[in-house]
Design a protein around this motif. Structure first.
Motif, PDB file in Angstrom:
ATOM      1  N   VAL A 120      47.035  50.865  42.771  1.00  0.00           N
ATOM      2  CA  VAL A 120      46.529  49.514  42.153  1.00  0.00           C
ATOM      3  C   VAL A 120      47.279  48.756  41.127  1.00  0.00           C
ATOM      4  N   LYS A 121      48.086  47.804  41.901  1.00  0.00           N
ATOM      5  CA  LYS A 121      49.034  46.911  41.119  1.00  0.00           C
ATOM      6  C   LYS A 121      49.409  45.762  41.917  1.00  0.00           C
ATOM      7  N   GLY A 122      49.785  44.822  41.182  1.00  0.00           N
ATOM      8  CA  GLY A 122      50.025  43.573  41.851  1.00  0.00           C
ATOM      9  C   GLY A 122      50.002  42.445  40.945  1.00  0.00           C
ATOM     10  N   GLU A 123      50.516  41.033  41.404  1.00  0.00           N
ATOM     11  CA  GLU A 123      50.526  39.885  40.734  1.00  0.00           C
ATOM     12  C   GLU A 123      50.087  38.672  41.208  1.00  0.00           C
ATOM     13  N   LYS A 124      49.800  38.649  42.532  1.00  0.00           N
ATOM     14  CA  LYS A 124      49.492  37.450  43.172  1.00  0.00           C
ATOM     15  C   LYS A 124      47.983  37.053  42.941  1.00  0.00           C
ATOM     16  N   THR A 125      47.983  35.572  43.264  1.00  0.00           N
ATOM     17  CA  THR A 125      46.806  35.068  42.647  1.00  0.00           C
ATOM     18  C   THR A 125      46.242  34.097  43.741  1.00  0.00           C
ATOM     19  N   ALA A 126      45.118  33.435  43.961  1.00  0.00           N
ATOM     20  CA  ALA A 126      44.577  32.747  44.774  1.00  0.00           C
ATOM     21  C   ALA A 126      43.676  31.620  44.193  1.00  0.00           C
ATOM     22  N   GLU A 127      43.928  30.303  44.516  1.00  0.00           N
ATOM     23  CA  GLU A 127      43.202  29.098  44.003  1.00  0.00           C
ATOM     24  C   GLU A 127      41.766  29.158  44.393  1.00  0.00           C
ATOM     25  N   GLY A 128      40.771  29.196  43.861  1.00  0.00           N
ATOM     26  CA  GLY A 128      39.422  29.137  44.317  1.00  0.00           C
ATOM     27  C   GLY A 128      38.883  30.291  44.775  1.00  0.00           C
ATOM     28  N   VAL A 129      39.472  31.355  44.413  1.00  0.00           N
ATOM     29  CA  VAL A 129      39.021  32.810  44.817  1.00  0.00           C
ATOM     30  C   VAL A 129      38.550  33.737  43.715  1.00  0.00           C
ATOM     31  N   LEU A 130      37.446  34.265  43.453  1.00  0.00           N
ATOM     32  CA  LEU A 130      36.832  34.964  42.601  1.00  0.00           C
ATOM     33  C   LEU A 130      36.611  36.547  42.909  1.00  0.00           C
ATOM     34  N   ILE A 131      37.471  37.373  42.256  1.00  0.00           N
ATOM     35  CA  ILE A 131      37.512  38.707  42.391  1.00  0.00           C
ATOM     36  C   ILE A 131      36.845  39.568  41.365  1.00  0.00           C
ATOM     37  N   CYS A 132      35.926  40.538  41.868  1.00  0.00           N
ATOM     38  CA  CYS A 132      35.306  41.290  40.631  1.00  0.00           C
ATOM     39  C   CYS A 132      34.702  42.699  41.269  1.00  0.00           C
ATOM     40  N   GLN A 133      35.394  43.826  40.544  1.00  0.00           N
ATOM     41  CA  GLN A 133      34.952  45.109  40.825  1.00  0.00           C
ATOM     42  C   GLN A 133      33.300  45.048  40.878  1.00  0.00           C
ATOM     43  N   ASP A 134      32.891  45.821  41.803  1.00  0.00           N
ATOM     44  CA  ASP A 134      31.469  46.159  41.942  1.00  0.00           C
ATOM     45  C   ASP A 134      31.016  46.631  40.620  1.00  0.00           C
ATOM     46  N   PRO A 135      29.977  45.949  39.804  1.00  0.00           N
ATOM     47  CA  PRO A 135      29.525  46.201  38.604  1.00  0.00           C
ATOM     48  C   PRO A 135      28.557  47.642  38.751  1.00  0.00           C
ATOM     49  N   ARG A 136      28.079  47.862  40.203  1.00  0.00           N
ATOM     50  CA  ARG A 136      27.327  48.876  40.283  1.00  0.00           C
ATOM     51  C   ARG A 136      28.122  50.354  40.045  1.00  0.00           C
ATOM     52  N   LEU A 137      28.929  50.693  41.015  1.00  0.00           N
ATOM     53  CA  LEU A 137      29.826  51.898  41.095  1.00  0.00           C
ATOM     54  C   LEU A 137      31.180  51.382  41.648  1.00  0.00           C
ATOM     55  N   LYS A 138      32.364  52.140  41.013  1.00  0.00           N
ATOM     56  CA  LYS A 138      33.703  51.775  41.200  1.00  0.00           C
ATOM     57  C   LYS A 138      34.027  51.982  42.707  1.00  0.00           C
ATOM     58  N   ASP A 139      33.211  53.275  43.471  1.00  0.00           N
ATOM     59  CA  ASP A 139      33.375  53.552  44.661  1.00  0.00           C
ATOM     60  C   ASP A 139      33.062  52.375  45.673  1.00  0.00           C
ATOM     61  N   LEU A 140      32.177  51.525  45.305  1.00  0.00           N
ATOM     62  CA  LEU A 140      31.741  50.449  46.245  1.00  0.00           C
ATOM     63  C   LEU A 140      32.852  49.386  46.297  1.00  0.00           C
ATOM     64  N   GLY A 141      33.912  49.144  45.272  1.00  0.00           N
ATOM     65  CA  GLY A 141      35.175  48.551  45.802  1.00  0.00           C
ATOM     66  C   GLY A 141      35.072  47.213  45.055  1.00  0.00           C
ATOM     67  N   TRP A 142      35.656  46.203  45.640  1.00  0.00           N
ATOM     68  CA  TRP A 142      35.746  44.734  44.802  1.00  0.00           C
ATOM     69  C   TRP A 142      35.009  43.739  45.748  1.00  0.00           C
ATOM     70  N   ARG A 143      34.297  42.816  45.041  1.00  0.00           N
ATOM     71  CA  ARG A 143      33.805  41.645  45.741  1.00  0.00           C
ATOM     72  C   ARG A 143      34.838  40.648  45.562  1.00  0.00           C
ATOM     73  N   ILE A 144      34.788  39.916  46.675  1.00  0.00           N
ATOM     74  CA  ILE A 144      35.765  38.537  46.960  1.00  0.00           C
ATOM     75  C   ILE A 144      34.852  37.500  47.290  1.00  0.00           C
ATOM     76  N   LEU A 145      34.830  36.235  46.339  1.00  0.00           N
ATOM     77  CA  LEU A 145      34.289  35.218  46.743  1.00  0.00           C
ATOM     78  C   LEU A 145      35.287  34.107  47.244  1.00  0.00           C
ATOM     79  N   ALA A 146      35.283  33.723  48.340  1.00  0.00           N
ATOM     80  CA  ALA A 146      36.311  32.695  48.789  1.00  0.00           C
ATOM     81  C   ALA A 146      35.732  31.717  49.434  1.00  0.00           C
ATOM     82  N   PRO A 147      36.436  30.643  49.452  1.00  0.00           N
ATOM     83  CA  PRO A 147      36.036  29.347  50.314  1.00  0.00           C
ATOM     84  C   PRO A 147      35.928  29.539  51.807  1.00  0.00           C
ATOM     85  N   LYS A 148      35.053  29.125  52.492  1.00  0.00           N
ATOM     86  CA  LYS A 148      34.737  29.070  53.958  1.00  0.00           C
ATOM     87  C   LYS A 148      36.170  29.081  54.606  1.00  0.00           C
TER      88      LYS A 148
END
Length: 319
Positions: A136-164
């Protein structure tokens, strides 16, 4: 309607998940509502089971339910803090318009905008299947994208909110060339004992039966909110006899909700709620289900256990 600028949050979160061995799936059944305005936090605070102040004090996202006056679940949500006074509410696409109307009713005269982002943003999930490895590492970014680890359980992964307009390959590339899949996340979620919105009987289910407290979606320290009285009383008495629990089977089970689940001696243990492959979820009477020698659904034997993320029970002293 212009998109919210999320690059700052995206930059903060992307560095945490770069180059990991994830599967990437577009959650087509999910959609977003934007709640924006100086009084938006106050509006949400009076309606949700969680404490919105956690987001204002640094949390990236939170899980929360919206209840009716009788303390029953009417909406199931994930809430993200886009910027001061701006929140994104993720919910099932089927209830998007209903939830927006619900928020508008309680907005009254507050200066708050409540808009659907259904045509502007997609909800993706990046998750690591069981048994997989990856750093789990890296440095890249994306304009207009929101990334958030699932607040319920770590094993549920990461949510990515991105433009259509964001292509799947672009998201995959930014996240370390993860594999793009379809309809695999539901089975992964069921195997963990976590359910989808459709598993909850809206207007009939209680939040503790749906494991809201175990999934970090319930605050017992905040002030009043709609449906709080019954929920708080149930929580403090510690009497929750039924909960959603995972089932595993080697046989074929029909995905027919409300199918009776019985023990080998004919006792009713609960109701089936959903099936995905060899994993299923059911609302079970906890103690009888765990003590039963055999659990049957239409003659097919299944097994259950307490999910690993359930807290250890603390025995209460008798008065």
């Amino acid at each position: 309607m212009s998109l919210i600028k999320l690059s700052r949050i995206g930059r903060r979160c992307f560095s945490s998940i770069q180059n990991s061995n994830f599967l990437l799936e577009n959650l087509k059944s999910r959609a977003l509502i934007r709640v924006a305005g100086a009084e938006s936090a106050d509006l949400l605070q009076g309606l949700i089971t969680n404490d919105i102040r956690h987001l204002e004090h640094g949390a990236q996202g939170m899980y929360a339910m919206v209840l009716n006056k009788a303390g029953r679940v009417v909406y199931d949500t994930l809430i993200y803090h886009a910027s001061p006074g701006n929140f994104l509410i993720e919910c099932d696409r089927e209830i998007l318009s209903e939830l927006r109307k619900h928020l508008l009713i309680y907005r009254v005269r507050k200066k708050i905008s409540i808009d659907s982002l259904e045509q502007e943003m997609n909800v993706w999930v990046a998750f690591k299947p069981k048994g997989s490895e990856g750093e789990v590492k890296g440095e890249k970014t994306a304009e207009g994208v929101l990334i958030c680890q699932d607040p319920r359980l770590k094993d549920l992964g990461w949510r990515i909110l991105a433009p259509k307009g964001q292509a799947p390959e672009e998201i995959s590339s930014l996240m370390g060339q993860c594999a793009i899949v379809e309809d695999q996340y539901r089975s992964h979620r069921y195997s963990l004992g976590e359910r989808a919105y459709r598993i909850i009987r809206l207007g009939k289910s209680f939040p503790l039966e749906a494991n809201c407290d175990y999934l970090h979606g319930l605050s017992v320290h905040k002030g009043c909110y709609l449906g709080q009285e019954f929920t708080a009383r149930t929580y403090h008495t510690g009497v929750v006899r039924k909960r959603l629990m995972p089932l595993t089977t080697e046989g074929q089970i029909q995905d027919k909700s409300d199918t009776n689940i019985e023990s080998d001696d004919g006792k009713n243990l609960g109701k089936l709620r959903g099936v995905a492959g060899n994993s299923a979820l059911a609302l079970l009477r906890i103690d009888p289900a765990l003590q039963a020698k055999k659990i049957l659904i239409d003659g097919v034997e299944v097994t259950t256990e307490k999910p690993s993320w359930w807290p250890q029970e603390v025995l209460r002293e008798k008065p």
